[in-house]
Scaffold this active site. Structure first.
Site, short mmCIF file in Angstrom:
data_model
loop_
_atom_site.label_atom_id
_atom_site.label_comp_id
_atom_site.label_asym_id
_atom_site.label_seq_id
_atom_site.Cartn_x
_atom_site.Cartn_y
_atom_site.Cartn_z
N HIS B 79 0.84 -1.19 0.00
CA HIS B 79 0.00 0.00 0.00
C HIS B 79 0.88 1.25 0.00
N ASP B 108 8.60 22.89 -24.68
CA ASP B 108 8.50 21.52 -24.19
C ASP B 108 9.53 21.38 -23.08
N TRP B 144 7.17 -0.26 4.44
CA TRP B 144 7.80 0.44 3.31
C TRP B 144 9.21 0.89 3.68
N SER B 171 14.06 6.50 -12.83
CA SER B 171 13.00 7.33 -13.42
C SER B 171 12.94 8.70 -12.75
N SER B 172 12.93 8.71 -11.40
CA SER B 172 12.81 10.00 -10.71
C SER B 172 14.01 10.88 -10.98
N HIS B 255 13.32 11.19 4.94
CA HIS B 255 12.70 12.44 5.34
C HIS B 255 12.61 13.43 4.19
N GLU B 257 12.33 12.71 1.30
CA GLU B 257 11.29 12.13 0.47
C GLU B 257 9.90 12.66 0.85
N TYR B 259 9.17 15.43 2.09
CA TYR B 259 9.00 16.81 1.61
C TYR B 259 8.91 16.85 0.10
N SER B 270 -0.34 27.43 -3.82
CA SER B 270 0.00 28.85 -4.03
C SER B 270 -0.45 29.34 -5.40
N HIS B 304 14.64 12.01 13.45
CA HIS B 304 13.42 12.09 14.27
C HIS B 304 12.55 10.86 14.04
N HIS B 305 12.92 10.03 13.06
CA HIS B 305 12.23 8.74 12.89
C HIS B 305 12.87 7.66 13.76
N THR B 330 7.32 26.50 7.48
CA THR B 330 6.02 25.97 7.05
C THR B 330 4.91 26.88 7.53
N LYS B 333 4.38 29.76 5.34
CA LYS B 333 3.56 29.47 4.16
C LYS B 333 2.07 29.48 4.51
N ARG B 452 1.02 0.54 15.30
CA ARG B 452 0.74 0.41 13.87
C ARG B 452 1.21 -0.96 13.39
C1 HEA Z 1 1.47 8.22 0.14
C2 HEA Z 1 0.24 8.37 0.28
C3 HEA Z 1 -0.75 7.52 0.98
C4 HEA Z 1 -2.07 7.54 0.69
C5 HEA Z 1 -2.77 8.38 -0.39
C6 HEA Z 1 -2.71 6.64 1.61
C7 HEA Z 1 -4.07 6.42 1.61
C8 HEA Z 1 -4.73 5.62 2.53
N1 HEA Z 1 -4.13 4.88 3.55
FE1 HEA Z 1 -2.16 4.69 3.92
N2 HEA Z 1 -0.21 4.59 4.29
C9 HEA Z 1 0.80 5.29 3.70
C10 HEA Z 1 0.66 6.23 2.68
C11 HEA Z 1 -0.56 6.57 2.08
N3 HEA Z 1 -1.78 6.05 2.45
C12 HEA Z 1 2.09 4.93 4.26
C13 HEA Z 1 3.44 5.50 3.87
C14 HEA Z 1 1.83 3.98 5.25
C15 HEA Z 1 2.84 3.27 6.16
C16 HEA Z 1 3.07 1.88 5.68
C17 HEA Z 1 3.96 1.14 6.62
O1 HEA Z 1 3.65 1.08 7.82
O2 HEA Z 1 5.01 0.64 6.15
C18 HEA Z 1 0.37 3.79 5.24
C19 HEA Z 1 -0.27 2.94 6.12
C20 HEA Z 1 -1.65 2.88 6.26
C21 HEA Z 1 -2.31 2.23 7.33
C22 HEA Z 1 -1.64 1.53 8.53
C23 HEA Z 1 -1.37 0.11 8.19
C24 HEA Z 1 -0.65 -0.56 9.32
O3 HEA Z 1 0.01 0.16 10.10
O4 HEA Z 1 -0.76 -1.78 9.41
C25 HEA Z 1 -3.66 2.35 7.10
C26 HEA Z 1 -4.73 1.82 7.98
O5 HEA Z 1 -5.80 2.33 8.04
C27 HEA Z 1 -3.81 3.12 5.89
C28 HEA Z 1 -5.02 3.47 5.32
C29 HEA Z 1 -5.14 4.28 4.20
C30 HEA Z 1 -6.43 4.59 3.61
C31 HEA Z 1 -7.76 4.08 4.05
C32 HEA Z 1 -6.15 5.43 2.57
C33 HEA Z 1 -7.18 6.05 1.65
O6 HEA Z 1 -6.92 7.44 1.51
C34 HEA Z 1 -7.18 5.41 0.30
C35 HEA Z 1 -8.37 5.94 -0.50
C36 HEA Z 1 -8.33 5.48 -1.94
C37 HEA Z 1 -9.02 4.40 -2.37
C38 HEA Z 1 -9.84 3.57 -1.47
C39 HEA Z 1 -8.89 3.96 -3.80
C40 HEA Z 1 -10.03 4.42 -4.64
C41 HEA Z 1 -11.25 3.55 -4.59
C42 HEA Z 1 -11.34 2.24 -4.93
C43 HEA Z 1 -10.15 1.36 -5.02
C44 HEA Z 1 -12.64 1.64 -5.25
C45 HEA Z 1 -12.93 0.46 -4.39
C46 HEA Z 1 -13.16 0.90 -2.97
C47 HEA Z 1 -14.41 0.94 -2.42
C48 HEA Z 1 -15.65 0.65 -3.21
C49 HEA Z 1 -14.57 1.28 -0.95
N4 HEA Z 1 -2.56 3.41 5.39
C1 HEA Z 2 4.08 14.87 3.17
C2 HEA Z 2 4.65 14.19 4.10
C3 HEA Z 2 5.03 14.71 5.47
C4 HEA Z 2 5.16 15.98 5.95
C5 HEA Z 2 4.96 17.30 5.22
C6 HEA Z 2 5.57 15.84 7.33
C7 HEA Z 2 5.81 16.94 8.16
C8 HEA Z 2 6.34 16.82 9.42
N1 HEA Z 2 6.58 15.63 10.11
FE1 HEA Z 2 6.20 13.76 9.47
N2 HEA Z 2 6.06 11.92 8.72
C9 HEA Z 2 5.65 11.56 7.47
C10 HEA Z 2 5.29 12.42 6.44
C11 HEA Z 2 5.34 13.81 6.57
N3 HEA Z 2 5.66 14.52 7.68
C12 HEA Z 2 5.61 10.12 7.32
C13 HEA Z 2 5.20 9.34 6.07
C14 HEA Z 2 6.00 9.61 8.54
C15 HEA Z 2 6.08 8.13 8.96
C16 HEA Z 2 7.18 7.36 8.32
C17 HEA Z 2 7.08 5.95 8.79
O1 HEA Z 2 7.55 5.66 9.91
O2 HEA Z 2 6.46 5.12 8.07
C18 HEA Z 2 6.31 10.76 9.39
C19 HEA Z 2 6.78 10.64 10.67
C20 HEA Z 2 7.19 11.71 11.43
C21 HEA Z 2 7.93 11.59 12.65
C22 HEA Z 2 8.44 10.28 13.26
C23 HEA Z 2 7.51 9.76 14.30
C24 HEA Z 2 8.02 8.45 14.81
O3 HEA Z 2 8.26 7.54 13.97
O4 HEA Z 2 8.18 8.31 16.02
C25 HEA Z 2 8.14 12.85 13.14
C26 HEA Z 2 8.85 13.16 14.39
O5 HEA Z 2 9.33 14.21 14.59
C27 HEA Z 2 7.54 13.76 12.16
C28 HEA Z 2 7.56 15.13 12.29
C29 HEA Z 2 7.13 16.00 11.30
C30 HEA Z 2 7.21 17.45 11.42
C31 HEA Z 2 7.72 18.24 12.59
C32 HEA Z 2 6.72 17.94 10.23
C33 HEA Z 2 6.66 19.41 9.87
O6 HEA Z 2 7.16 19.62 8.57
C34 HEA Z 2 5.25 19.97 9.97
C35 HEA Z 2 5.28 21.47 9.88
C36 HEA Z 2 3.90 22.09 9.77
C37 HEA Z 2 3.21 22.66 10.80
C38 HEA Z 2 3.77 22.72 12.18
C39 HEA Z 2 1.84 23.24 10.60
C40 HEA Z 2 1.83 24.67 10.09
C41 HEA Z 2 2.61 25.59 10.95
C42 HEA Z 2 2.06 26.65 11.65
C43 HEA Z 2 0.61 26.95 11.61
C44 HEA Z 2 3.00 27.53 12.41
C45 HEA Z 2 2.82 27.50 13.90
C46 HEA Z 2 2.97 26.12 14.46
C47 HEA Z 2 3.73 25.81 15.54
C48 HEA Z 2 4.62 26.83 16.17
C49 HEA Z 2 3.66 24.44 16.16
N4 HEA Z 2 6.97 13.04 11.15
CU LIG Z 3 10.49 12.82 8.84
#
Ligand code: HEA
Ligand code: HEA
Ligand SMILES: [Cu+2]
Ligand code: CUA
Lengths: 303, 539, 288
Positions: B79, B108, B144, B171-172, B255, B257, B259, B270, B304-305, B330, B333, B452
Site C-alpha cells: 500500500h 517543451d 515500506w 526514473s525520478s 525524510h 522524500e 517533503y 499557491s 526524528h524517525h 512551514t 507558508k 501500527r
Molecule cells: C502516500 C500516500 C498515501 C495515501 C494516499 C494513503 C491512503 C490511505 N491509507 Fe495509507 N499509508 C501510507 C501512505 C498513504 N496512504 C504509508 C506511507 C503507510 C505506512 C506503511 C507502513 O507502515 O510501512 C500507510 C499505512 C496505512 C495504514 C496503517 C497500516 C498498518 O500500520 O498496518 C492504514 C490503515 O488504516 C492506511 C489506510 C489508508 C487509507 C484508508 C487510505 C485512503 O486514503 C485510500 C483511498 C483510496 C481508495 C480507497 C482507492 C479508490 C477507490 C477504490 C479502489 C474503489 C474500491 C473501494 C471501495 C468501493 C470502498 N494506510
Molecule cells: C508529506 C509528508 C510529510 C510531511 C509534510 C511531514 C511533516 C512533518 N513531520 Fe512527518 N512523517 C511523514 C510524512 C510527513 N511529515 C511520514 C510518512 C512519517 C512516517 C514514516 C514511517 O515511519 O512510516 C512521518 C513521521 C514523522 C515523525 C516520526 C515519528 C516516529 O516515527 O516516532 C516525526 C517526528 O518528529 C515527524 C515530524 C514532522 C514534522 C515536525 C513535520 C513538519 O514539517 C510539519 C510542519 C507544519 C506545521 C507545524 C503546521 C503549520 C505551521 C504553523 C501553523 C505555524 C505554527 C505552528 C507551531 C509553532 C507548532 N513526522
Molecule cells: Cu520525517
C-alpha cells in the site's frame, strides 16, 4: 475539522476523568479512550503533561489560523461584493509570525530537553533485567538485584493460550470473552509476566534475538527498540504495585501483533520472596538436569 | 517560417502525430507524457487504495476475519510503496510535465526523449513490484521502510522489490534532471526566476531534493541486496555492521522524500488560492525562501524517525530542535495563504474548496508532527496509530488533496471542456467529510496505545477502528466520483472552456487556448509582466 | 535562456520504450538469477543486456547524426550540459551512501561494540572481549581471518594511473580546442590505455585479495565496504573507458570541432568525477 477540535477536547477530558477514576483502568486502554494514559511513573506523568501542553499550543494556534480563515471566507467573498485589495506583503507582519512560532517552540523544547536528560540517566539503578525480543515472544533474564548477581532466573513470556486460540483466522471465538479482573485482556495477556519490585529503580537492558523488536509499556512511558547485537538500556521506577501491559512496537514479522508485554509489579518484600523462590527452583532444575545427564551418559555412549 | 525550420524532423509538428503508438509510446510531447503520468498515477492510487481497503476491512473489528497476519503485512507494505512511488510522485511529475513548460514559456521539456523514458520505466517497475504478490513467500512484508534484519527474511520478492526501487529511482532522477534543465535553461526571455509561478519554484527545489536522495535510497537497497545474496555484513552486527546504519541511510532519503511529496503541493496551493481570492499571493519572495529553507532543513532532521533506537542523547536533542524548526518556514507558508485570502474577493469553485481543505487539514497533520518532534512525547507516539494519523493528514489531505484540487483547476485548460461543478463539489464534500472520519480517530487509537502494522488488536480499540474503517470505505467510494467527473469532462462535456478559465487567473498558461496547441510555444513568447502572476518582482 | 529566436524539439523516438523494456528484462533476469533459477536468469539477463546495448547504439547514433546535421542550437547544447552535470551529481550522492556506511561503521558501530562511548553495555552483555579496531570483520569474525591491501602497492600505482589519465584527457581537450588533431588522438588514446591499465591492476588486486589474503565480500564489514566501494568505482571506470573509446573513434571520424564538442566534454567530466572518487577511496579505504 477545526470546529471538531474543541468538542474533541471536551470528550477527551471526560474520558480522561474516567481514566483517573481507578488505577486498574490507568494501566489499561479503555473503550473510546481518546487520550494518552498519564501512566503510573513520574516520567509518564511528565510526558503526559508535555503532550497536553503541546496539544493546547496546537489548539490555540489552530483557533487563530482557522479562525482567521473562517472570518475571511465569510467577509471577503465576491458574492457579498468584496473587492480584492492589491497589497501583497507586510514586513512587520511577516517578522512577527516568524518570531512568535520560534518563541513558542523554544517554550516546548526546554521542558522536553530537561526530561530527555532525566530519562537517559539510568545510573544508580537498584536492579538490572535483560530483555530479549524473539519472533514472537519475550525473554526476561534477571541479571542483578541490589548489587548481588541473580543466578539463573530467566524465562520466556509469550501470548496467553486463550488469546492465541481466539486470534487464529476464522476461529469463530469472541475476542471479548477473555478477561482478567474485569479487563478484557485479549492480545494483552501472557503466560508468564515480567515481575519487578515496586519503588526501586529497575534498569532494563534491551536487545533482539533475531530481528528488531520493540519494548514498550505505555503506563510507564518507556519505549526502546530491541536491536539484535546492540544493547539499549531504559529504566523505570514504579511505586504502585499492579499489572501493567504493553506491546512490541516494532514490526517484527507475521506475529508482531501477538507478542504483548505484561509486567507484574510486586511490593518489595513479595518480590524478594518471589525472586528467592525462582532462584532455588533454578538451582533444583540444574541439579536435576545434571543428574539426568549423568544417568543418560552411558546410554549415549553405547551409540 | 523561421521556426518551422527550427522545429525540424517532425513531419507534422503542429498537431499530434497520428497513430496511437507513435503519439503515446514514442512521444516527445510534454503534454502527452504528462497525461500518461497522470493516468498512471490515478491507476496506482486505486491499486494502493484497494490494498488500503483490505487493511481497513481486516481492522474493521477485533479478531482475524479475512487474511493471515503475514498477508496483512504485505498489504501494508505494498500500500505504502504503491501510494508513494506510484500515486503521489508520478502525479507531481505529471503536473510538472503539463504545466512547467507552459508556465515559463518553453516549447517543451528540455530533454523530451529522456522525459519519455522517465515515464515508460514506471509501468515496468510496478509490474516487477506488484508481481511479487504471486511469488513463493508472497510480496515484501517488512513495511515500506524495509528494515533489516526483518526484510532479509523475505522470499523471492525481495530481489524484485529492490530492482523495482532501482528502476523508480532511475526514473525520478531523470525526471528531476529534466525539470531542472527545463526551468534553468528554457525560460522565455524576460521570465526571470523571481517572476516564475510558485509551482515552478517548488518543483525546482524538489528536483534538487530528488537528485540528492534517490541515489541514497538506491545505495541503501543495494546494501540490502548484497547482504541477502552476496554475504556482506552491512547490517549484521556479528560482522561489524549495524541495523541502525540502514535506518540512518534510509531516513536520510526518507525524510527529504516526505517533503518531495509536499513541496510541489505547496506550489499548487499557491497557484489556486490567489486565483480564487483574486488577489496576488501574499509574500511571494517569503514563499520562495520558505520552500528553500524547508528543503535545507529536511536534510538534518532524519533521525526524528529514530528517537527510540537508542541514539546518544546529543543526537536526540539536535534532531528534536532541527525538526521543530521546520514548523517556522512551514508556518510562514500557512500564514501567507491565509493572508492571501484576507481582503480578497473570494469565490469557491471546486479547486478552491480543495485548496482550503488542504490548508486546514495539512496544518493539523503538521501539528501532530511537531508533537512527535518532542522526544519524550515521541516515546509514547512512536510506531502507534498517532503517526499513521499524522502522515495521512499530510499525505492524503495534504499531497493528494492538492493534486486533486489542481486537476480540477487545470482540467478545463487540458481538455478544453468545463467539468461538472456540481459533481466536483459532491466529490469534494464526500472526500472532506469521510477522510476525517477515516483518519481523525486514528489519533485517539494511537494515544490509547494501539501500535501500527498490526492486523488485530485488543477490544478496547474496537470502536474507533470501526469508525475509521467506515470512513475509509466511504472515502474510497467517493474517489469513484472523481473518475466519473474526469471522464465526463474529457469526453462528454459540452461546455467549452475559454483561454482564461478562471476570472482571477494570472500567468502564461492562461494566455494559451484551451486546450493549448500541440507545441505550446514554437517561438519564445514576448513576456508582458502584466499577464504574469508575479510580474512585479517587488511583490 | 534561448539564445536563438526559435526552439528545437526532437521528433518522436522508439528508443525510450526499447530502453525501458531492456531495463525491465535485465532486472527480471537478475532477480531470477539471484533467486536461484540461474539458467533462465542468465538467458533473460543476456537478452536484456543486448537490448540495452542495441538501444544505446541506436539512440546515441541518432543523436550524433542530428548534432552532425547541426540541428541542435546552443540552447539544446546547454540542456545537454546541465543534464550531464546533474547526472554526475546524483552519482556522487550514490557513492555518498557507501562512504556514509564506511564512516558510520568505523566511527560509531565498531567503537560501540568495543564498549567505547555509549557501548559499555553492548560490549559487556553481548560482545565482551571484542576490542575495537580497523580493519575488522566484526566480533563474530565473519569470513575468518583476512589480510588487507597495503596502500603503497597496487593502489598507489592505480592512483598514479588515474591521475595521469585525467592529465592526458585535459591535454587532449586543449588539443581539440587548438585543432591539433594528432595530439588529440594520441592523448585520448593514452587516456583509454591508462583506464584499461587501471582496470587490469584492479582485477589483479581482487585476485590477490581472494586467493592470498582471504579478503572477500564475506569478510565482515571491512570486506563489505571495501568491495562495494572499489567495485562500484571499478564499474564506473569501465564505463568511462568504454565511453572514452567511443569518443576516440568519433574524433577519428572528425565528429568534433573546436567549439562544438559536447560529447567529448561530457565524457571528460565523467572521467574527472571517477578520478575524484578514486582519490577519496585511496584515502579513506586504503590509507586511513
Ligand atoms: C502516500 C500516500 C498515501 C495515501 C494516499 C494513503 C491512503 C490511505 N491509507 Fe495509507 N499509508 C501510507 C501512505 C498513504 N496512504 C504509508 C506511507 C503507510 C505506512 C506503511 C507502513 O507502515 O510501512 C500507510 C499505512 C496505512 C495504514 C496503517 C497500516 C498498518 O500500520 O498496518 C492504514 C490503515 O488504516 C492506511 C489506510 C489508508 C487509507 C484508508 C487510505 C485512503 O486514503 C485510500 C483511498 C483510496 C481508495 C480507497 C482507492 C479508490 C477507490 C477504490 C479502489 C474503489 C474500491 C473501494 C471501495 C468501493 C470502498 N494506510
Ligand atoms: C508529506 C509528508 C510529510 C510531511 C509534510 C511531514 C511533516 C512533518 N513531520 Fe512527518 N512523517 C511523514 C510524512 C510527513 N511529515 C511520514 C510518512 C512519517 C512516517 C514514516 C514511517 O515511519 O512510516 C512521518 C513521521 C514523522 C515523525 C516520526 C515519528 C516516529 O516515527 O516516532 C516525526 C517526528 O518528529 C515527524 C515530524 C514532522 C514534522 C515536525 C513535520 C513538519 O514539517 C510539519 C510542519 C507544519 C506545521 C507545524 C503546521 C503549520 C505551521 C504553523 C501553523 C505555524 C505554527 C505552528 C507551531 C509553532 C507548532 N513526522
Ligand atoms: Cu520525517
Ligand atoms: Cu516483536 Cu514486533
Amino acid at each position: 475539522m477545526n470546529l471538531m477540535r474543541p468538542s474533541n477536547i471536551l470528550r477527551a477530558a471526560a474520558t480522561f476523568g474516567a481514566l483517573l477514576a481507578s488505577t486498574a483502568v490507568l494501566a489499561n486502554p479503555v473503550p473510546w479512550q481518546m487520550n494518552l494514559t498519564p501512566g503510573v511513573t513520574d516520567e509518564s506523568h511528565a510526558i503526559y503533561t508535555l503532550h497536553m501542553a503541546a496539544f493546547w499550543v496546537c489548539v490555540a494556534i489552530g483557533v487563530v489560523v482557522f479562525g482567521a480563515m473562517i472570518i475571511a471566507m465569510f467577509r471577503f467573498r465576491k458574492s457579498r461584493g468584496a473587492v480584492a485589495e492589491t497589497w501583497s506583503h507586510n514586513t512587520k507582519l511577516e517578522f512577527f509570525w516568524t518570531l512568535i512560532p520560534v518563541l513558542i517552540l523554544v517554550g516546548l523544547a526546554t521542558p522536553a530537553t530537561i526530561m530527555v536528560r532525566h530519562m537517559y540517566d539510568s545510573t544508580a539503578s537498584d536492579m538490572t533485567i535483560k530483555v530479549t525480543g524473539y519472533q514472537w515472544k519475550w525473554r526476561y533474564d534477571y541479571v542483578s538485584y541490589e548489587g548481588k548477581q541473580v543466578n539463573k532466573v530467566g524465562y520466556m513470556s509469550k501470548l496467553a493460550a486463550d488469546s492465541n486460540r481466539i486470534r487464529q483466522l476464522d476461529s469463530g471465538l469472541d475476542p471479548g470473552s477473555v478477561s482478567d479482573h474485569g479487563f478484557k485482556d485479549y492480545l494483552l495477556d501472557v503466560d508468564k509476566p515480567l515481575v519487578i519490585p515496586a519503588g526501586l529503580k529497575v534498569r532494563f537492558v534491551v536487545t533482539g534475538g533475531d530481528v528488531i523488536h520493540g519494548f514498550w509499556i505505555p503506563p510507564f512511558g518507556i519505549k526502546k527498540d530491541a536491536i539484535p547485537g546492540i544493547i539499549n538500556d531504559v529504566w523505570v521506577k514504579v511505586d504502585k504495585p499492579g499489572i501493567y501491559r504493553g506491546q512490541c512496537h516494532v514490526l517484527c514479522g507475521q506475529d508482531h501483533g501477538f507478542m504483548p508485554i505484561v509486567v507484574n509489579v510486586l511490593p518489595k518484600a513479595q518480590f524478594e520472596s518471589w525472586l528467592a523462590a525462582q532462584e532455588s527452583k533454578a538451582a533444583l532444575d540444574k541439579a536435576a538436569h545434571t543428574a539426568q545427564a549423568a544417568s543418560a551418559a552411558p546410554i549415549v555412549a553405547q551409540h | 517560417m523561421a521556426h518551422d525550420a527550427a522545429l525540424m524532423h517532425d513531419e507534422h509538428h503542429h498537431e499530434a502525430p497520428e497513430g496511437f503508438f507513435h503519439r503515446w509510446v514514442m512521444s516527445t510531447n510534454h503534454k502527452d507524457i504528462g497525461t500518461l503520468y497522470l493516468i498512471f498515477s490515478l491507476t496506482m492510487f486505486f491499486v494502493g487504495g484497494a490494498f488500503a481497503m483490505g487493511i481497513r476491512a481486516e481492522l474493521f473489528k477485533p479478531g482475524m476475519q479475512l487474511m493471515q497476519p503475514y498477508f496483512f503485512n504485505e498489504l501494508t507494505t505494498m500500500h505504502a510503496l504503491v501510494m508513494i512511488f506510484g500515486a503521489i510522485m508520478p502525479a507531481f511529475v505529471g503536473l510538472a510535465n503539463w504545466m512547467v513548460p507552459i508556465m515559463i514559456g518553453a516549447p517543451d521539456m528540455a530533454l523530451p526523449r529522456m522525459n519519455n523514458l522517465s515515464f515508460w520505466i514506471l509501468p515496468f517497475a510496478f509490474c516487477l513490484l506488484l508481481s511479487t504478490f504471486f511469488m513463493p513467500g508472497g510480496a515484501p512484508a517488512a513495511g515500506w521502510t524495509m528494515y533489516p534484519p526483518l526484510v532479509l527474511q523475505g522470499g523471492d520478492a525481495i530481489a524484485f522489490m529492490i530492482f523495482a526501487i532501482h528502476l523508480m529511482g532511475i526514473s525520478s532522477i531523470m525526471g528531476a534532471i529534466n525539470i531542472i534543465a527545463t526551468i534553468l535553461n528554457m525560460r522565455a526571455p524576460g521570465m526571470d526566476l523571481l517572476k516564475m509561478p510558485l509551482f515552478c519554484w517548488s518543483w525546482l527545489i524538489t528536483a534538487f531534493l530528488l537528485l540528492a536522495v534517490m541515489p541514497v535510497l538506491a545505495g541503501a537497497v543495494t546494501m540490502l541486496l548484497t547482504d541477502k545474496f552476496f554475504g556482506t555484513s552491512f547490517f549484521n552486527v556479528g560482522g561489524g555492521g549495524d541495523p541502525v546504519l540502514y535506518q540512518h541511510v534510509f531516513w536520510f532519503f526518507g525524510h527529504p522524500e516526505v517533503y518531495i511529496m509536499i513541496l510541489p503541493a505547496f506550489g499548487l496551493i499557491s497557484e489556486i488560492i490567489p486565483t480564487f481570492a483574486r488577489k496576488p499571493i501574499f509574500g511571494y519572495k517569503a514563499m520562495v525562501y520558505a520552500i528553500a529553507c524547508i528543503a535545507f532543513l529536511s536534510f538534518i532532521v532524519w533521525a526524528h524517525h529514530m528517537f527510540t533506537v537508542g541514539l546518544p542523547i546529543g543526537s536526540e536533542l539536535f534532531f528534536m530542535y532541527a525538526t521543530m524548526l521546520i514548523a517556522v518556514p512551514t508556518g510562514v507558508k500557512v500564514f501567507n495563504w491565509v493572508t492571501t485570502m484576507w481582503r480578497g474577493s473570494m469565490t469557491f469553485e471546486t479547486p478552491m474548496l480543495w485548496a482550503i481543505a488542504f490548508v486546514v487539514l495539512f496544518t493539523i497533520g503538521g501539528f501532530s508532527g511537531v508533537m512527535m518532534a518532542l522526544v519524550p512525547a515521541d516515546f509514547q507516539y512512536n510506531q502507534t496509530y498517532f503517526i499513521v494519523a499524522h502522515f495521512h493528514y499530510v499525505l492524503v489531505t495534504g499531497a493528494a488533496f492538492a493534486i486533486i484540487g489542481s486537476v480540477y483547476y487545470w482540467l478545463p485548460k487540458w481538455t478544453g471542456n468545463m467539468y461538472s461543478e456540481f459533481w466536483g463539489k459532491v466529490h469534494f464534500w464526500n472526500s472532506a467529510i469521510w477522510v476525517n472520519v477515516l483518519f481523525f480517530p486514528q489519533h485517539f487509537l494511537g494515544l490509547a496505545g494501539m501500535p501500527r502494522r498490526i492486523p488485530d488488536y485488543n477490544v478496547a480499540f474496537a470502536d474507533f477502528n470501526m469508525v475509521s474503517s467506515i470512513g475509509g470505505f466511504l472515502f474510497g467510494a467517493s474517489q469513484l466520483i472523481f473518475v466519473g467527473v474526469v471522464i465526463h469532462c474529457a469526453f462528454f462535456s459540452k461546455k467549452r472552456a475559454p483561454a482564461r478559465v478562471w476570472e482571477g487567473a494570472r500567468g502564461l498558461e492562461w494566455t494559451l487556448s484551451s486546450p493549448p496547441p500541440h507545441h505550446s510555444f514554437s517561438t519564445p513568447p514576448v513576456i508582458d509582466d502584466s499577464v504574469l502572476a508575479h510580474g512585479d518582482v517587488l511583490h | 535562456m534561448s539564445q536563438q529566436g526559435t526552439y528545437y524539439i526532437p521528433h518522436g523516438s522508439r528508443w525510450p520504450i526499447i530502453a525501458a523494456i531492456g531495463l525491465f528484462l535485465f532486472m527480471i533476469g537478475a532477480a531470477n538469477w539471484l533467486n536461484g533459477n540461474v539458467g533462465a536468469g542468465h538467458v533473460i539477463i543476456a537478452i536484456g543486456a543486448l537490448t540495452i546495448i542495441g538501444m544505446m547504439i541506436g539512440w546515441f547514433g541518432s543523436v550524433i547524426h542530428e548534432s552532425l546535421r547541426g540541428t541542435f542550437n546552443s540552447q539544446v547544447d546547454v540542456s545537454f550540459r546541465m543534464g550531464m552535470m546533474w547526472f554526475i551529481f546524483s552519482e556522487v550522492m550514490f557513492f555518498g551512501a557507501f562512504f556514509g556506511a564506511l564512516f558510520y561503521t568505523r566511527m560509531f558501530t565498531i567503537p560501540i561494540l568495543g564498549g567505547e562511548g555509549s557501548g559499555a553495555l553492548t560490549n559487556q552483555f553481548l560482545w565482551s572481549g571484542f576490542a575495537p579496531a580497523w580493519p575488522t570483520n566484526g566480533p563474530a569474525h565473519v569470513g575468518g581471518p583476512f589480510g588487507v591491501m597495503p596502500p603503497w602497492g597496487i593502489p598507489l600505482v592505480n592512483t598514479l594511473l588515474l591521475l595521469t589519465s585525467s592529465v592526458t584527457v585535459t591535454i587532449a581537450h586543449h588539443a581539440l580546442r587548438a585543432n591539433h588533431r594528432g595530439r588529440l588522438l594520441l592523448f585520448l588514446a593514452l587516456t583509454v590505455m591508462l583506464g584499461a591499465g587501471f582496470l587490469y591492476m584492479q582485477g589483479h588486486e581482487y585476485y590477490e585479495a581472494y586467493t592470498n589474503l582471504n579478503l572477500t565480500l564475506h569478510s565482515g564489514i571491512y570486506g563489505s565496504t571495501f568491495f562495494l566501494l572499489t567495485g562500484f568505482h571499478g564499474l564506473h571506470v569501465t564505463l568511462g573507458t568504454i565511453m572514452l573509446t567511443i569518443i576516440w573513434l568519433r574524433c577519428v571520424r572528425g565528429h568534433f570541432n573546436r567549439e562544438h564538442h559536447f560529447g567529448f566534454e561530457a565524457v571528460a567530466w565523467y572521467w574527472h568525477f571517477v578520478d575524484v572518487v578514486w582519490l577519496c577511496l585511496f584515502l579513506f579505504v586504503y590509507v586511513l
